[in-house]
Motif scaffolding. Structure first.
Motif, PDB file in Angstrom:
ATOM      1  N   CYS A 197       0.842  -1.198   0.000  1.00 45.30           N
ATOM      2  CA  CYS A 197       0.000   0.000   0.000  1.00 45.30           C
ATOM      3  C   CYS A 197       0.873   1.243   0.000  1.00 45.30           C
ATOM      4  O   CYS A 197       2.015   1.220   0.483  1.00 45.30           O
ATOM      5  CB  CYS A 197      -0.929   0.010   1.214  1.00 45.30           C
ATOM      6  SG  CYS A 197      -2.212   1.303   1.139  1.00 45.30           S
ATOM      7  N   CYS A 225      -2.673   3.525   7.092  1.00 45.78           N
ATOM      8  CA  CYS A 225      -3.787   4.094   7.859  1.00 45.78           C
ATOM      9  C   CYS A 225      -3.870   3.490   9.261  1.00 45.78           C
ATOM     10  O   CYS A 225      -3.547   2.320   9.469  1.00 45.78           O
ATOM     11  CB  CYS A 225      -5.102   3.869   7.117  1.00 45.78           C
ATOM     12  SG  CYS A 225      -5.155   4.702   5.513  1.00 45.78           S
ATOM     13  N   CYS A 227      -5.937   0.220   9.727  1.00 45.79           N
ATOM     14  CA  CYS A 227      -5.673  -0.918   8.848  1.00 45.79           C
ATOM     15  C   CYS A 227      -4.889  -2.004   9.575  1.00 45.79           C
ATOM     16  O   CYS A 227      -5.043  -3.193   9.300  1.00 45.79           O
ATOM     17  CB  CYS A 227      -4.915  -0.456   7.615  1.00 45.79           C
ATOM     18  SG  CYS A 227      -4.554  -1.774   6.440  1.00 45.79           S
ATOM     19  N   GLU A 284      -3.292  -1.726  -1.642  1.00 45.03           N
ATOM     20  CA  GLU A 284      -3.697  -0.745  -2.639  1.00 45.03           C
ATOM     21  C   GLU A 284      -3.535  -1.358  -4.019  1.00 45.03           C
ATOM     22  O   GLU A 284      -2.405  -1.538  -4.501  1.00 45.03           O
ATOM     23  CB  GLU A 284      -2.858   0.534  -2.505  1.00 45.03           C
ATOM     24  CG  GLU A 284      -3.041   1.531  -3.625  1.00 45.03           C
ATOM     25  CD  GLU A 284      -4.506   1.825  -3.909  1.00 45.03           C
ATOM     26  OE1 GLU A 284      -4.902   1.754  -5.087  1.00 45.03           O
ATOM     27  OE2 GLU A 284      -5.264   2.126  -2.957  1.00 45.03           O
ATOM     28  N   ASN A 310      -7.316   3.734  -2.203  1.00 47.79           N
ATOM     29  CA  ASN A 310      -7.167   4.904  -1.337  1.00 47.79           C
ATOM     30  C   ASN A 310      -7.177   6.197  -2.151  1.00 47.79           C
ATOM     31  O   ASN A 310      -7.178   7.286  -1.588  1.00 47.79           O
ATOM     32  CB  ASN A 310      -5.902   4.811  -0.476  1.00 47.79           C
ATOM     33  CG  ASN A 310      -4.614   4.711  -1.282  1.00 47.79           C
ATOM     34  OD1 ASN A 310      -4.483   5.271  -2.371  1.00 47.79           O
ATOM     35  ND2 ASN A 310      -3.634   3.990  -0.740  1.00 47.79           N
ATOM     36  N   SER A 343     -11.355   5.252  -0.250  1.00 43.52           N
ATOM     37  CA  SER A 343     -11.251   5.393   1.202  1.00 43.52           C
ATOM     38  C   SER A 343     -10.825   6.823   1.533  1.00 43.52           C
ATOM     39  O   SER A 343      -9.768   7.277   1.100  1.00 43.52           O
ATOM     40  CB  SER A 343     -10.231   4.404   1.762  1.00 43.52           C
ATOM     41  OG  SER A 343     -10.617   3.079   1.477  1.00 43.52           O
ATOM     42  N   THR A 387      -3.115   8.694   7.766  1.00 45.85           N
ATOM     43  CA  THR A 387      -2.648   7.817   6.695  1.00 45.85           C
ATOM     44  C   THR A 387      -1.139   7.618   6.675  1.00 45.85           C
ATOM     45  O   THR A 387      -0.611   6.975   5.766  1.00 45.85           O
ATOM     46  CB  THR A 387      -3.083   8.359   5.321  1.00 45.85           C
ATOM     47  OG1 THR A 387      -2.532   9.680   5.151  1.00 45.85           O
ATOM     48  CG2 THR A 387      -4.596   8.423   5.211  1.00 45.85           C
TER      49      THR A 387
END
Length: 312
Positions: free
Chosen positions: A20, A24, A27, A63, A91, A113, A126
């Motif tokens: 990703c 976040c 997550c 992601e 994202n 998101s 993030t």
């Protein structure tokens, strides 16, 4: 394709990667494994799922846009018989760059998101993201005709729960649905039940909303509309009002394993039969029959993998 509880399983979530561009807070990103399926392998597996009755595919991660072959994967899935809809959850950081190519490859819709419109708070939540990248991505997705566009927000008490009203405003002048998702137990933040903002709690703050007619019993979201709004407001409540009895989905992880339920560690590995469609179909049907009746988020938290590892 039905499971043991007579639920029709027709929706496949495919995690393309654990990688990703962000980190976040909810997550639970505790490192990622690079044991990813190739694009060709993904398409072969989805083809077998389509023969079992899957009609909708959602591409997730991590992601998914970090994969250089993302458009090839979408195009390959688009060519499969029986697949009626392909959706991407992202994202949004790379969406401006890829939105046009994604649409051309066959992508129908996108979920983005976005937990706040405050740039400083967004960066904090993030791990350093730039909110302008996401806003530009949303605008580009609108321009190229990806529909519907949905914003997924996870309110957390004491963190971003005061950002709900500003997120709702996105649906006033834009054909964008804004959905609030209850915090789930997949991180140190999620393990703390006191941080959850329930769907009913948010709804009580937004007394101008009116319920929409529920079009699909299998949809996890309850939608509402407001006079003068172009978009809708949705609530996904896996903790306070579980919807397992109408769950129609199954997950394929980035390592080639089927995960029948988000909340359980049980998986079925498909790697040994990717080139044998008949065996793939048999394993898929066996995995669907192992899908549990429901999760147990309400009974206690802990012991879960990070969301990046289980496909969101």
């Amino acid at each position: 394709m039905k499971d043991n509880y007579l639920r029709e399983i027709n929706y496949l979530r495919v995690s393309l990667t654990q990688r990703c561009t962000l980190n976040c807070v909810y997550c639970g990103n505790d490192g990622c494994e690079n044991d990813e399926l190739t694009g060709e392998q993904i398409i072969k597996i989805v083809a077998a799922f389509s023969k079992c009755g899957i009609t909708k595919v959602r591409l997730t991660g991590g992601e998914p846009l970090v994969r250089e072959d993302i458009c090839d994967i979408i195009a390959g899935i688009r060519r499969l018989d029986g697949i009626k809809k392909i959706v991407l959850t992202t994202n949004g950081v790379l969406l401006k760059k890829y939105a046009g190519d994604l649409k051309s490859a066959g992508l129908d819709a996108v979920n983005i998101s976005l937990d706040t419109l405050d740039g400083e708070l967004y960066s904090k939540m993030t791990g350093g993201g730039n909110i302008n990248d996401v806003l530009d991505g949303i605008e580009t997705a609108q321009d190229v005709g990806l529909k519907p566009i949905r914003i997924n927000a996870v309110p957390i008490k004491g963190v971003n729960d005061d950002c709900i009203s500003s997120l709702v405003e996105l649906a006033r002048d834009n054909e964008i649905d804004v959905r609030f998702i209850e915090l789930m137990p997949f991180s140190s933040v999620g393990e703390n039940k006191s941080r959850i903002v329930t769907g009913d709690e948010i709804l009580s703050r937004l007394d101008f909303l009116k319920p929409c007619e529920q079009k699909s019993k299998s949809s996890p979201a309850r939608y509402y509309y407001a006079d003068g709004f172009k978009g809708k407001i949705g609530f996904i409540t896996p903790v306070s009002k579980k919807f397992c009895d109408s769950c129609n989905r199954i997950r394929l992880l980035s390592n080639g394993s089927i995960k029948p339920c988000l909340a359980f560690d049980d998986t079925v590995d498909l790697r040994d039969c990717i080139d044998d469609e008949q065996r793939l179909v048999e394993k898929i049907k066996t995995a669907v029959l192992s899908k549990p009746k429901g999760h147990n988020f309400e009974c206690g938290y802990g012991g879960f993998h990070g969301m990046n590892k289980i496909g969101g």
